[in-house]
Scaffold this motif. Structure first.
Motif, mmCIF file in Angstrom:
data_model
loop_
_atom_site.group_PDB
_atom_site.id
_atom_site.type_symbol
_atom_site.label_atom_id
_atom_site.label_comp_id
_atom_site.label_asym_id
_atom_site.label_seq_id
_atom_site.Cartn_x
_atom_site.Cartn_y
_atom_site.Cartn_z
ATOM 1 N N THR A 203 0.861 -1.178 0.000
ATOM 2 C CA THR A 203 0.000 0.000 0.000
ATOM 3 C C THR A 203 0.895 1.224 0.000
ATOM 4 O O THR A 203 1.896 1.279 0.722
ATOM 5 C CB THR A 203 -0.891 0.010 1.258
ATOM 6 O OG1 THR A 203 -1.726 -1.147 1.235
ATOM 7 C CG2 THR A 203 -1.752 1.260 1.326
ATOM 8 N N VAL A 204 0.545 2.230 -0.775
ATOM 9 C CA VAL A 204 1.269 3.495 -0.790
ATOM 10 C C VAL A 204 0.581 4.433 0.195
ATOM 11 O O VAL A 204 -0.627 4.674 0.100
ATOM 12 C CB VAL A 204 1.291 4.115 -2.207
ATOM 13 C CG1 VAL A 204 1.893 5.515 -2.180
ATOM 14 C CG2 VAL A 204 2.078 3.208 -3.157
ATOM 15 N N LEU A 205 1.350 4.939 1.157
ATOM 16 C CA LEU A 205 0.849 5.891 2.142
ATOM 17 C C LEU A 205 1.501 7.242 1.875
ATOM 18 O O LEU A 205 2.715 7.380 1.998
ATOM 19 C CB LEU A 205 1.149 5.416 3.564
ATOM 20 C CG LEU A 205 0.651 6.330 4.684
ATOM 21 C CD1 LEU A 205 -0.884 6.461 4.654
ATOM 22 C CD2 LEU A 205 1.117 5.808 6.043
ATOM 23 N N ILE A 206 0.689 8.212 1.497
ATOM 24 C CA ILE A 206 1.156 9.556 1.162
ATOM 25 C C ILE A 206 1.137 10.421 2.418
ATOM 26 O O ILE A 206 0.148 10.447 3.149
ATOM 27 C CB ILE A 206 0.265 10.167 0.056
ATOM 28 C CG1 ILE A 206 0.453 9.370 -1.239
ATOM 29 C CG2 ILE A 206 0.562 11.647 -0.136
ATOM 30 C CD1 ILE A 206 -0.459 9.779 -2.363
ATOM 31 N N GLY B 197 -0.441 -5.332 5.988
ATOM 32 C CA GLY B 197 0.421 -5.756 4.901
ATOM 33 C C GLY B 197 1.510 -4.735 4.658
ATOM 34 O O GLY B 197 1.617 -3.717 5.344
ATOM 35 N N PRO B 198 2.335 -4.992 3.661
ATOM 36 C CA PRO B 198 3.481 -4.112 3.399
ATOM 37 C C PRO B 198 3.036 -2.741 2.906
ATOM 38 O O PRO B 198 1.979 -2.595 2.298
ATOM 39 C CB PRO B 198 4.256 -4.854 2.309
ATOM 40 C CG PRO B 198 3.245 -5.721 1.649
ATOM 41 C CD PRO B 198 2.246 -6.089 2.700
ATOM 42 N N ARG C 148 8.098 -1.417 3.490
ATOM 43 C CA ARG C 148 9.015 -1.933 2.478
ATOM 44 C C ARG C 148 10.056 -0.881 2.100
ATOM 45 O O ARG C 148 11.213 -1.212 1.864
ATOM 46 C CB ARG C 148 8.229 -2.365 1.250
ATOM 47 C CG ARG C 148 9.137 -2.995 0.213
ATOM 48 C CD ARG C 148 8.401 -3.672 -0.888
ATOM 49 N NE ARG C 148 7.722 -4.868 -0.383
ATOM 50 C CZ ARG C 148 6.840 -5.542 -1.100
ATOM 51 N NH1 ARG C 148 6.541 -5.161 -2.313
ATOM 52 N NH2 ARG C 148 6.264 -6.620 -0.597
ATOM 53 N N ALA C 149 9.631 0.401 2.025
ATOM 54 C CA ALA C 149 10.555 1.451 1.603
ATOM 55 C C ALA C 149 9.900 2.813 1.781
ATOM 56 O O ALA C 149 8.702 2.897 2.066
ATOM 57 C CB ALA C 149 10.947 1.248 0.137
ATOM 58 N N ALA C 150 10.700 3.859 1.573
ATOM 59 C CA ALA C 150 10.179 5.227 1.634
ATOM 60 C C ALA C 150 10.791 6.069 0.524
ATOM 61 O O ALA C 150 11.979 5.938 0.214
ATOM 62 C CB ALA C 150 10.481 5.859 2.986
ATOM 63 N N LEU D 272 8.788 6.200 -7.883
ATOM 64 C CA LEU D 272 7.921 5.409 -7.009
ATOM 65 C C LEU D 272 7.807 3.977 -7.528
ATOM 66 O O LEU D 272 7.855 3.029 -6.744
ATOM 67 C CB LEU D 272 6.535 6.051 -6.896
ATOM 68 C CG LEU D 272 5.524 5.252 -6.062
ATOM 69 C CD1 LEU D 272 6.022 4.997 -4.649
ATOM 70 C CD2 LEU D 272 4.175 5.975 -6.048
ATOM 71 N N GLU D 273 7.695 3.801 -8.832
ATOM 72 C CA GLU D 273 7.632 2.451 -9.403
ATOM 73 C C GLU D 273 8.897 1.668 -9.063
ATOM 74 O O GLU D 273 8.832 0.485 -8.740
ATOM 75 C CB GLU D 273 7.413 2.493 -10.918
ATOM 76 C CG GLU D 273 5.981 2.766 -11.319
ATOM 77 C CD GLU D 273 5.012 1.708 -10.801
ATOM 78 O OE1 GLU D 273 5.284 0.495 -10.932
ATOM 79 O OE2 GLU D 273 3.981 2.107 -10.230
ATOM 80 N N GLU D 274 10.060 2.334 -9.132
ATOM 81 C CA GLU D 274 11.314 1.676 -8.751
ATOM 82 C C GLU D 274 11.264 1.238 -7.300
ATOM 83 O O GLU D 274 11.650 0.113 -6.969
ATOM 84 C CB GLU D 274 12.504 2.640 -8.927
ATOM 85 C CG GLU D 274 12.968 2.853 -10.334
ATOM 86 C CD GLU D 274 14.144 3.806 -10.381
ATOM 87 O OE1 GLU D 274 14.965 3.824 -9.415
ATOM 88 O OE2 GLU D 274 14.251 4.532 -11.364
ATOM 89 N N VAL D 275 10.797 2.129 -6.435
ATOM 90 C CA VAL D 275 10.719 1.835 -5.003
ATOM 91 C C VAL D 275 9.743 0.670 -4.767
ATOM 92 O O VAL D 275 10.016 -0.243 -3.993
ATOM 93 C CB VAL D 275 10.304 3.085 -4.217
ATOM 94 C CG1 VAL D 275 9.942 2.749 -2.776
ATOM 95 C CG2 VAL D 275 11.416 4.133 -4.249
ATOM 96 N N LEU D 276 8.598 0.696 -5.449
ATOM 97 C CA LEU D 276 7.604 -0.348 -5.273
ATOM 98 C C LEU D 276 8.103 -1.722 -5.700
ATOM 99 O O LEU D 276 7.697 -2.746 -5.170
ATOM 100 C CB LEU D 276 6.330 -0.018 -6.061
ATOM 101 C CG LEU D 276 5.443 1.080 -5.468
ATOM 102 C CD1 LEU D 276 4.379 1.512 -6.466
ATOM 103 C CD2 LEU D 276 4.800 0.606 -4.178
#
Length: 180
Positions: free
Chosen positions: A4-7, A59-60, A87-89, A173-177
């Protein structure tokens, strides 16, 4: 499981034409941290809102922060991180309150934590950000053990700097995901 992307916007929130708001509009599955007051940030409220938003996601997750949101994440990880599934930021234009204070911002945001972040992270900075010098961007990235990406003269990477849609940011963001 896809994260999930949290803004997490910064000081004053991200208005409707800000890249964070546009990403959220284009991706209804993204979530946003909510604050009682974006214009007068209170440290303990911002930390609590971030913590609550993270705990509500099962979840992540990948954090996408701008400006003061980046600094809040650094504080949260220093104080509350307990093996959450982050997973990342992607940390865009961290607000350097130590050299460029904002009068409306609670003094408890200082000092800025410099411990390595407990998850992979990328700091995105510009060469002419009035809120973050190139040297301080490098310092934060080194301290947080983050990858640093400098995108040239892009101001504070916000609407005032001409950033509504931000395709380069979406590619990052796609790279991070995908673990890049």
């Amino acid at each position: 499981m896809k994260p999930t992307v949290l803004i997490f916007p910064g000081y004053t929130g991200s208005g409707p034409q800000h890249w964070q708001s546009l990403w959220e509009r284009d991706h209804p599955e993204y979530r946003r941290v909510q604050q009682r007051d974006w214009d007068y940030p209170v440290f303990h409220e911002w930390i609590a809102a971030l913590d609550q938003a993270i705990r509500e996601i099962h979840g992540p997750l990948v954090l996408v922060a701008h400006s003061l949101g980046c600094i809040t994440i650094a504080h949260w990880t220093a104080q509350y991180f307990a093996h959450q599934p982050i997973r990342a930021a992607l940390l865009v234009a961290p607000a350097d309150l130590e050299t460029n204070p904002i009068a409306a911002v609670d003094r408890h945001f200082l000092p800025i934590p410099l411990q390595p972040l407990p998850f992979p992270s990328t700091v995105v900075a510009s060469t002419n950000d009035p809120s973050l010098s190139r040297e301080r961007a490098e310092f934060f990235a080194r301290s947080w053990k983050s990858r640093l990406i400098t995108i040239g003269q892009a101001g504070h990477i916000n609407t005032a700097s001409g950033f509504g849609p931000w395709p380069q940011g979406e590619a990052l963001l796609e790279e991070v995901l995908h673990g890049g």
